[in-house]
Scaffold this active site. Structure first.
Site, short mmCIF file in Angstrom:
data_model
loop_
_atom_site.label_atom_id
_atom_site.label_comp_id
_atom_site.label_asym_id
_atom_site.label_seq_id
_atom_site.Cartn_x
_atom_site.Cartn_y
_atom_site.Cartn_z
N GLU A 173 27.75 43.35 84.34
CA GLU A 173 28.10 41.92 84.15
C GLU A 173 27.21 41.24 83.11
O GLU A 173 26.51 40.28 83.42
CB GLU A 173 28.02 41.17 85.48
CG GLU A 173 29.09 41.58 86.47
CD GLU A 173 28.98 40.82 87.79
OE1 GLU A 173 27.94 40.20 88.05
OE2 GLU A 173 29.95 40.88 88.56
N GLU A 326 35.06 45.38 91.00
CA GLU A 326 34.36 44.85 92.18
C GLU A 326 35.16 43.72 92.79
O GLU A 326 35.71 42.86 92.08
CB GLU A 326 33.01 44.25 91.78
CG GLU A 326 31.93 45.21 91.41
CD GLU A 326 30.61 44.47 91.14
OE1 GLU A 326 30.41 43.36 91.67
OE2 GLU A 326 29.81 44.99 90.36
C1 GAL Z 1 28.54 41.15 91.39
C2 GAL Z 1 27.50 42.18 90.96
C3 GAL Z 1 27.16 43.10 92.08
C4 GAL Z 1 26.88 42.33 93.34
C5 GAL Z 1 28.07 41.47 93.66
C6 GAL Z 1 27.92 40.66 94.93
O1 GAL Z 1 28.60 40.05 90.55
O2 GAL Z 1 27.97 42.93 89.86
O3 GAL Z 1 26.04 43.87 91.71
O4 GAL Z 1 25.76 41.53 93.12
O5 GAL Z 1 28.26 40.56 92.61
O6 GAL Z 1 29.01 39.81 95.13
#
Ligand code: GAL
Length: 685
Positions: A173, A326
């Site tokens: 990110e 994710e």
């Molecule tokens: C994302 C990040 C992950 C984790 C996740 C939690 O933005 O890439 O590593 O932190 O959020 O929601």
């Protein structure tokens, strides 16, 4: 669809020939991708074995490993410990689980920042950030970059040929901004390439204002703490630079990976409409467009926002499949009050991404952490273990994703485009503007919402993109528009299409200089009206009359427009804007129409405006007369119907359809459970 920005800002190589492997190199044998971030360094090796067994049972076929493992892999400078990762990758491979292997460069170990403080980022106020969290690196520090390349290189050397590794994942990110002197020097270099001479920089930045004239590149600094308003073009160029600087960080690691593993796709995870990074410039540089999406299950608007973000990702991928890298299975832990998703909602959110073009639906993370800042973040395996409602839903979802093979590799054809541009977003947010209540993202959502509600397929496009495939183009708030982009947008109407433009558009050029003349300068003749003053409205708004729609109150924004040869669809009445058109339309001989909305109407009025544009453009929804609140998307041969509401819903759908998810047939009517989804294929006989 063209995805590059058309901006000739130097520093980023042109995208290579598209001979690169993409998502299909995984989905060809794995089908839809399912899994998530896997952080084995937080667990003992007996847990790894249980993990692989559970993954298999859940239908998981891809995990992202090592995103934050730099300190484990390199406990001391130049000293590597790969034994644990060797074992993990071998175990995963033996279990048939593919790996998206990460370069762990988002979170440098404490030793790096302590030994070389210049590797840590500095805020605009001059505070140097510390370790103890993550993302504290300075993107311009040669020492950081050298160490990041070294650990990435060591991983690549060791694992490029490992059969488990089917994709590489660079960093995480990208989005950090640093204001240190190293970044200042890099900013100067970037400006030198963009402008060539200091005189040209002075012109572009308008430095005769407030005596800001520069005599040498070395005098130029990033936006830092200052007594009063900063130069808006300096701020805009710095945002462009900061995005490019991060992109160069990505591409240097990507190239290292590509050299060693040419047949394996390289990606990084995007973050929807992420403010710091211009994804039109990033997308051509990744082999796979991957996104992280965390819609708030407690926010009623989340389904619309998630859909918009997914449509952006599919568009960034040029219409080809992308993947959801994710999402949360239940609750996240970083809002102030974190309502978990129901298990139905988890499934609904995941299938929405698939419906909108994703060939993978993955989660953060596989197993819930027992410690650390994210220990209250949900995961596919909760703290309570696999014998839980959530994990049973995870297994069921893994099984049903297997049944969606017919969508793999397919697209979501759209004849409607919504225009979005990062430079325009940044320029529109300039601090000293007529009103900070006119918000780019709110406008974007307001214009997208009726399209979503009607089930009209939508691409998100850069203003300079090839628009020839679109009958309806909507530019909700295109504040900054370059000359070629303006010509491009005008072409929609000239070809007989419909162009709908929202307020405060076409106002500034690429340098954020106000275009002189009657506004919106590049579109005034096209819309048949022209303006001379921006008029933010008092709190009560302003009454507007309309024979074509209905009378309403405009809020936030008004413009002193004069009707030229267009038609007033709605007109301000009373107050200081008496008689000024609030919504105008000009019908063109080509059969095309140009609309301009010079206020913020109530959503229902905007819905009606969009409905009329849809009718005029002749674009069709995925299904006719979609009941309010339901979502419909056609992807390849499959019609997805989603019900984000808490109520059971029914929709008429003539004929016999087969629901791939439940493997049942439905005739003439489809019942959708609360938060339910169906994926229908028409029965031919
Ligand atoms: C994302 C990040 C992950 C984790 C996740 C939690 O933005 O890439 O590593 O932190 O959020 O929601």
């Amino acid at each position: 669809m063209r995805t590059t920005s058309g901006d000739d800002t130097p520093g980023i190589d042109a995208p290579g020939a598209s001979a690169r492997p993409g998502l299909e190199s995984l989905t060809r044998d794995l089908g839809l991708l399912y899994g998530g971030d896997y952080n084995p360094e937080q667990w003992t090796s007996d847990v790894w074995r249980e993990d692989v067994a559970l993954m298999r049972e859940a239908g998981v076929n891809l995990v992202t490993v090592g995103v934050f493992a730099w300190a484990q892999l390199e406990p001391r400078p130049g000293e590597h410990d790969f034994t644990w990762l060797d074992e993990v990758l071998d175990l995963l491979h033996a279990g048939g689980i593919a790996v998206d292997l990460a370069t762990p460069t988002a979170s440098p170990p404490p030793w790096l920042g302590l030994r070389w403080p210049e590797t840590r980022a500095v805020t605009p106020d001059g505070v140097r950030l510390s370790h103890g969290s993550r993302n504290h690196f300075c993107p311009s520090s040669p020492v950081y970059r050298e160490h990041a390349l070294a650990i990435a290189g060591a991983l690549v050397e060791r694992y490029a040929a490992h059969p488990a590794v089917r994709m590489w994942h660079i960093g995480n990110e990208y989005g950090q901004v640093c204001s240190c002197d190293l970044c200042g020097a890099a900013f100067q270099d970037w400006l030198r390439l963009r402008y060539g001479t200091v005189a040209e920089l002075n012109r572009a930045w308008g430095t005769t204002f407030w005596g800001q004239r520069y005599d040498d590149w070395a005098e130029v600094v990033p936006p830092r703490a200052a007594p009063y308003l900063l130069n808006p073009t300096q701020v805009l160029d710095h945002r462009r630079f900061a995005s490019d600087q991060l992109l160069s960080l990505f591409t240097e690691q990507r190239d290292l990976v590509r050299r060693a593993a040419p047949g394996v796709p390289v990606t990084t995870n995007f973050l929807g409409f992420h403010h710091p990074t211009d994804y039109w410039r990033w997308a051509p540089q990744v082999d796979v467009v991957a996104d992280d999406a965390y819609p708030d299950p407690a926010a009623p608007e989340s389904p619309v926002l998630a859909a918009l973000s997914h449509d952006l990702m599919r568009s960034l991928a040029g219409g080809r499949p992308w993947m959801l890298m994710e999402q949360a299975a239940g609750a996240i832990n970083w809002r102030t009050h974190n309502v978990p998703k129901s298990t139905a909602r988890m499934r609904l959110d995941s299938l929405r991404a698939v419906a909108r073009g994703a060939d993978g639906s993955c989660f953060f993370q596989w197993r819930a952490s027992a410690f650390g800042a994210e220990r209250f973040h949900s995961a596919l395996v909760p703290h309570a273990g696999p014998d839980t409602r959530l994990h049973r839903a995870v297994r069921a979802h893994g099984a049903e994703l297997r049944r969606l093979a017919p969508v793999v590799g397919t697209s979501v054809p759209a004849r409607t485009a919504v225009v979005f541009d990062w430079s325009s977003w940044w320029a529109a947010e300039e601090r000293a503007r007529p009103s900070d209540r006119l918000d780019v993202m709110a406008q974007l959502q307001a214009y997208y919402r009726p399209l979503w509600r009607a089930g009209i397929p939508v691409d998100v496009v850069h203003p300079a993109a090839d628009l020839s495939g679109y009958d309806l183009v909507v530019a909700p708030q295109l504040h900054l528009v370059e000359d070629d982009a303006a010509t491009n947008l005008r072409g929609v109407v000239e070809r007989g299409g419909v162009l709908l433009i929202g307020p405060f558009s076409g106002v500034v050029d690429r340098d954020a200089h106000v275009r002189l003349g009657r506004s919106p300068v590049p579109f005034a003749d096209l819309i048949g009206a022209s303006g001379e003053e921006f008029c933010p409205l008092p709190a009560a708004g302003a009454p507007i009359v309309s024979d074509e729609i209905w009378d309403f109150v405009g809020t936030v924004w008004g413009e002193r427009l004069r009707l030229d040869d267009g038609e007033a669809v709605a007109t301000f009445t009373g107050a200081d804007l008496e008689g000024c058109p609030a919504i105008v339309r000009r019908r063109h001989r080509s059969g095309g129409q140009a609309w301009y909305v010079a206020t913020v109407p109530p959503q229902q009025v905007l819905d009606e405006v969009v409905r009329q544009c849809v009718l005029a453009a002749g674009v069709r929804p995925a299904v006719e007369s979609l009941p309010d609140g339901l979502e419909a998307v056609r992807r390849g041969p499959v019609l997805f119907l989603l019900n984000p509401t808490p109520d059971e819903r029914t929709i008429a759908l003539p004929g016999v359809h087969h629901d791939l998810l439940t493997r049942t047939d439905v005739t003439d009517r489809v019942h959708l459970a609360p938060e339910g989804v169906v994926a229908l294929i028409e029965r031919t006989s």
